[in-house]
Design a protein around this motif. Structure first.
Motif, mmCIF file in Angstrom:
data_model
loop_
_atom_site.group_PDB
_atom_site.id
_atom_site.type_symbol
_atom_site.label_atom_id
_atom_site.label_comp_id
_atom_site.label_asym_id
_atom_site.label_seq_id
_atom_site.Cartn_x
_atom_site.Cartn_y
_atom_site.Cartn_z
ATOM 1 N N LYS A 101 0.826 -1.210 0.000
ATOM 2 C CA LYS A 101 0.000 0.000 0.000
ATOM 3 C C LYS A 101 0.860 1.260 0.000
ATOM 4 O O LYS A 101 0.572 2.228 -0.721
ATOM 5 C CB LYS A 101 -0.921 0.004 1.217
ATOM 6 C CG LYS A 101 -2.043 -1.026 1.154
ATOM 7 C CD LYS A 101 -2.883 -0.988 2.425
ATOM 8 C CE LYS A 101 -3.984 -2.052 2.399
ATOM 9 N NZ LYS A 101 -4.793 -2.056 3.639
ATOM 10 N N ALA A 102 1.915 1.233 0.810
ATOM 11 C CA ALA A 102 2.807 2.388 0.893
ATOM 12 C C ALA A 102 3.534 2.611 -0.435
ATOM 13 O O ALA A 102 3.676 3.748 -0.911
ATOM 14 C CB ALA A 102 3.815 2.188 2.021
ATOM 15 N N HIS A 103 3.973 1.502 -1.043
ATOM 16 C CA HIS A 103 4.675 1.605 -2.327
ATOM 17 C C HIS A 103 3.738 2.125 -3.411
ATOM 18 O O HIS A 103 4.113 3.008 -4.202
ATOM 19 C CB HIS A 103 5.222 0.229 -2.728
ATOM 20 C CG HIS A 103 5.834 0.202 -4.100
ATOM 21 N ND1 HIS A 103 6.996 0.875 -4.406
ATOM 22 C CD2 HIS A 103 5.409 -0.390 -5.265
ATOM 23 C CE1 HIS A 103 7.281 0.695 -5.688
ATOM 24 N NE2 HIS A 103 6.331 -0.063 -6.221
ATOM 25 N N LYS A 104 2.520 1.623 -3.432
ATOM 26 C CA LYS A 104 1.553 2.053 -4.433
ATOM 27 C C LYS A 104 1.232 3.543 -4.273
ATOM 28 O O LYS A 104 1.157 4.282 -5.266
ATOM 29 C CB LYS A 104 0.264 1.230 -4.327
ATOM 30 C CG LYS A 104 -0.771 1.579 -5.387
ATOM 31 C CD LYS A 104 -1.974 0.635 -5.324
ATOM 32 C CE LYS A 104 -2.979 0.945 -6.426
ATOM 33 N NZ LYS A 104 -4.112 -0.002 -6.428
ATOM 34 N N ALA A 105 1.063 3.978 -3.039
ATOM 35 C CA ALA A 105 0.762 5.388 -2.780
ATOM 36 C C ALA A 105 1.906 6.283 -3.251
ATOM 37 O O ALA A 105 1.676 7.351 -3.835
ATOM 38 C CB ALA A 105 0.507 5.604 -1.290
ATOM 39 N N GLU A 106 3.135 5.829 -3.020
ATOM 40 C CA GLU A 106 4.304 6.606 -3.429
ATOM 41 C C GLU A 106 4.387 6.704 -4.957
ATOM 42 O O GLU A 106 4.645 7.782 -5.502
ATOM 43 C CB GLU A 106 5.565 5.952 -2.879
ATOM 44 C CG GLU A 106 6.854 6.705 -3.212
ATOM 45 C CD GLU A 106 8.087 6.019 -2.647
ATOM 46 O OE1 GLU A 106 9.201 6.406 -3.057
ATOM 47 O OE2 GLU A 106 7.942 5.100 -1.812
ATOM 48 N N VAL A 107 4.170 5.581 -5.621
ATOM 49 C CA VAL A 107 4.233 5.556 -7.088
ATOM 50 C C VAL A 107 3.111 6.404 -7.683
ATOM 51 O O VAL A 107 3.328 7.174 -8.620
ATOM 52 C CB VAL A 107 4.157 4.102 -7.614
ATOM 53 C CG1 VAL A 107 4.044 4.100 -9.138
ATOM 54 C CG2 VAL A 107 5.378 3.314 -7.166
ATOM 55 N N LEU A 108 1.910 6.267 -7.129
ATOM 56 C CA LEU A 108 0.778 7.046 -7.630
ATOM 57 C C LEU A 108 1.011 8.543 -7.466
ATOM 58 O O LEU A 108 0.643 9.334 -8.342
ATOM 59 C CB LEU A 108 -0.510 6.639 -6.910
ATOM 60 C CG LEU A 108 -1.195 5.360 -7.392
ATOM 61 C CD1 LEU A 108 -2.330 4.976 -6.453
ATOM 62 C CD2 LEU A 108 -1.733 5.545 -8.812
ATOM 63 N N GLU A 109 1.601 8.928 -6.361
ATOM 64 C CA GLU A 109 1.873 10.343 -6.112
ATOM 65 C C GLU A 109 2.798 10.906 -7.189
ATOM 66 O O GLU A 109 2.521 11.957 -7.778
ATOM 67 C CB GLU A 109 2.501 10.517 -4.727
ATOM 68 C CG GLU A 109 2.863 11.948 -4.371
ATOM 69 C CD GLU A 109 1.679 12.789 -3.908
ATOM 70 O OE1 GLU A 109 1.874 13.977 -3.608
ATOM 71 O OE2 GLU A 109 0.551 12.251 -3.857
ATOM 72 N N GLN A 110 3.903 10.185 -7.452
ATOM 73 C CA GLN A 110 4.864 10.674 -8.441
ATOM 74 C C GLN A 110 4.280 10.636 -9.845
ATOM 75 O O GLN A 110 4.459 11.578 -10.628
ATOM 76 C CB GLN A 110 6.145 9.829 -8.393
ATOM 77 C CG GLN A 110 7.261 10.366 -9.292
ATOM 78 C CD GLN A 110 7.629 11.803 -8.957
ATOM 79 O OE1 GLN A 110 7.931 12.138 -7.815
ATOM 80 N NE2 GLN A 110 7.588 12.686 -9.953
ATOM 81 N N CYS A 111 3.572 9.575 -10.164
ATOM 82 C CA CYS A 111 2.972 9.460 -11.498
ATOM 83 C C CYS A 111 1.901 10.525 -11.718
ATOM 84 O O CYS A 111 1.739 11.032 -12.830
ATOM 85 C CB CYS A 111 2.376 8.069 -11.693
ATOM 86 S SG CYS A 111 3.608 6.758 -11.921
ATOM 87 N N SER A 112 1.175 10.879 -10.665
ATOM 88 C CA SER A 112 0.152 11.926 -10.771
ATOM 89 C C SER A 112 0.800 13.274 -11.070
ATOM 90 O O SER A 112 0.294 14.055 -11.884
ATOM 91 C CB SER A 112 -0.662 12.013 -9.483
ATOM 92 O OG SER A 112 -1.418 10.846 -9.287
ATOM 93 N N LYS A 113 1.924 13.529 -10.415
ATOM 94 C CA LYS A 113 2.650 14.773 -10.675
ATOM 95 C C LYS A 113 3.165 14.799 -12.113
ATOM 96 O O LYS A 113 3.043 15.817 -12.812
ATOM 97 C CB LYS A 113 3.814 14.927 -9.692
ATOM 98 C CG LYS A 113 3.375 15.202 -8.265
ATOM 99 C CD LYS A 113 4.579 15.335 -7.324
ATOM 100 C CE LYS A 113 4.128 15.671 -5.905
ATOM 101 N NZ LYS A 113 5.274 15.797 -4.963
ATOM 102 N N ASP A 114 3.730 13.673 -12.541
ATOM 103 C CA ASP A 114 4.265 13.603 -13.903
ATOM 104 C C ASP A 114 3.158 13.766 -14.941
ATOM 105 O O ASP A 114 3.354 14.415 -15.978
ATOM 106 C CB ASP A 114 4.983 12.267 -14.124
ATOM 107 C CG ASP A 114 6.246 12.121 -13.279
ATOM 108 O OD1 ASP A 114 6.763 13.153 -12.805
ATOM 109 O OD2 ASP A 114 6.707 10.978 -13.099
#
Length: 212
Positions: A101-114
């Motif tokens: 869950k933590a990894h997914k949240a981190e990836v989603l955050e960066q991908c959303s910014k990109d």
């Protein structure tokens, strides 16, 4: 094949499908290119006319800027697809354990910014296009003034469409300061350039009314 190199019927077909790309961003970029080209057409119909000889150099310079913007918009169709695909895949990451869950949240955050970067570029290009079209409308051939109005209106719509691709991604960001900065930048453009596009439309509309 790059998305921007597809035929128009193929582009529309895949846009209507369940494929992740192209989506709203790619469609907005295509509309931006179309709106810019309409303004550019006003310039093409102005250059070489004796009546507009005094502004010909300025019109030629505006046409060169339009040419560059048209190419940029088309490249942004593919850039938007490249920027969104990682986000689309990130939603499918597993989230069973706390670590996942933590990894997914981190990836989603960066991908959303990109994923916000290209829509913001599309908005900026639309703002530039509207500025250029304002000049075409004011100084270009009166016989093509309706095309300037159409171009400004289409570029405004493209800008508003691109903004939604920013807002949908900033909505879920954990970094609220970053998200609100993006939101405010987008809102400022919508207000300033949207109003300018409305002014162009209004001016063109009045020119097209029967003489009283």
């Amino acid at each position: 094949m790059n998305i921007s190199e597809k035929t128009l019927p193929d582009f529309i077909e895949v846009l209507a499908s369940k494929e992740a790309v192209p989506g709203g961003g790619g469609a907005a970029a295509l509309c931006g290119a179309i709106g810019t080209a309409l303004g550019n057409m006003v310039g093409s119909l102005t250059v070489g006319k004796k009546k507009y000889a005094d502004v010909e150099e300025e019109i030629i310079a505006l046409k060169e800027k339009s040419d560059d913007l048209q190419k940029k918009f088309l490249s942004l169709i593919d850039e938007d697809a490249a920027g969104f695909e990682p986000l689309s895949k990130a939603y499918g990451l597993p989230a069973t354990t706390e670590e996942e869950k933590a990894h997914k949240a981190e990836v989603l955050e960066q991908c959303s910014k990109d994923a916000c970067q290209v829509p913001m570029e599309i908005m900026e290009c639309c703002a530039q296009a509207i500025d250029i079209i304002a000049e075409f409308a004011a100084k270009g051939s009166a016989l093509a003034v309706s095309d300037a109005g159409c171009g400004a209106t289409i570029c405004k719509s493209a800008m508003f469409a691109a903004s939604l691709n920013i807002f949908i991604n900033t909505k879920g960001m954990a970094d609220r300061e970053y998200a609100e900065n993006l939101n405010q930048k987008a809102l400022n453009m919508l207000h300033e350039s949207g109003n300018k596009a409305d002014e162009i439309f209004g001016t063109v509309y009045q020119k097209l009314q029967p003489a009283k």
